[in-house]
Design an enzyme around this catalytic site. Structure first.
Site, short mmCIF file in Angstrom:
data_model
loop_
_atom_site.label_atom_id
_atom_site.label_comp_id
_atom_site.label_asym_id
_atom_site.label_seq_id
_atom_site.Cartn_x
_atom_site.Cartn_y
_atom_site.Cartn_z
N SER A 152 9.63 63.36 23.64
CA SER A 152 10.70 62.96 22.73
C SER A 152 12.04 63.25 23.39
CB SER A 152 10.59 63.74 21.42
OG SER A 152 11.73 63.54 20.60
N TYR A 165 10.54 71.74 16.60
CA TYR A 165 10.03 70.52 17.26
C TYR A 165 10.54 70.37 18.70
CZ TYR A 165 9.00 65.48 17.73
OH TYR A 165 8.56 64.25 18.15
#
Length: 267
Positions: A152, A165
């Site tokens: 990501s 995250y």
């Protein structure tokens, strides 16, 4: 404007004869990747958390007999081992693994529970390692293999209130580099893709939760340099390239797919 494959065009089979496992394949990037791999001649194993109607619909959309569905939680090593064994029994040892399964855990650091921290790392980092560890012996025996980890832009840039995250995604990019170097001389390539905002079910749910969903969608589009949100197929095409022999000299690399968003100095 749609960027989905044109069904009228017969693509060259860039993965002909290869066996690929795609985790988190029920929808979004995973489903798009599985469909594209099948279109390009791969025998595809769709890993899903739950064998449900949506998963079956994705399997049917591959339009091939050389595909199978396997229900396994990637955080359970034994389940992953059984999945790889089933794939090997039916198709042969996997040549390709796409670690797409993941979850969003966004919180304030001091409000985060221990369970949230553990679950984030179990799925987003350890789950990828469980799958890589399971396929590596077969790839080493074959003398080749490609592992593609879906990371990501959170693994490069920090967005407040999204903890932990980005910590897990930084770890996943580190895992990519470490494994890529560890096994490079034995024919194994390990790379990652770092998507930005992509129009998946999770993104759609985020828009829907806003007080004005359409206004939120327009706001998100406006801050992107190309003024549009990415599509799952655009991530899938990069995974296809990295999985194919066309990318045989690309290893321990990460490719950002975010329309240039992460290069902006300010908004």
């Amino acid at each position: 404007m749609s960027h989905r494959p044109d069904p009228r065009i017969t693509p060259l089979p860039r993965l002909a004869g290869k066996v690929a496992i795609v985790t988190g394949a029920t929808q979004g990037i995973g489903a798009a990747t599985a469909r594209l791999f099948a279109m390009h001649g791969a025998k595809v194993v769709l890993n899903v958390l739950e064998d449900n109607a949506q998963a079956r619909e994705t399997l049917a959309s591959l339009d091939t007999q050389d595909a199978m569905l396997f229900e396994a939680d990637v955080t359970h090593p034994d389940a992953v081992t059984r999945m790889v064994a089933a794939a090997t029994e039916r198709f042969g040892a996997p040549d390709v693994l796409v670690n797409n399964a993941g979850i969003n855990v966004f919180n304030d650091p001091l409000s985060l529970s221990d369970d949230e921290w553990t679950r984030c790392f179990e799925v987003d980092l350890k789950g990828a390692w469980n799958c890589a560890k399971a396929v590596l012996p077969g790839m080493l025996e074959l003398g080749h293999g490609s592992i593609v980890n879906i990371a990501s832009v959170h693994g490069h840039k920090i967005i407040p209130h999204c903890f932990p995250y980005p910590v897990a995604k930084h770890g996943l990019i580190g895992l990519t580099k470490a494994l890529g170097i560890e096994y490079a001389a034995r024919g194994i390539r390990v790379n990652s893709i770092s998507p930005g905002l992509v129009l998946t079910a999770i993104a759609e749910a985020g828009f829907a939760a806003a007080p004005d969903p359409e206004a939120e969608r327009r706001r998100q589009e406006a801050i992107l340099p190309n003024k549009r949100i990415g599509e799952p197929e655009e991530i899938a095409y990069t995974a296809l390239f990295l999985a194919s022999d066309e990318a045989r000299y690309i290893n321990a690399a990460d490719i950002r797919i975010d329309g240039g968003r992460s290069q902006l100095y300010h908004e």
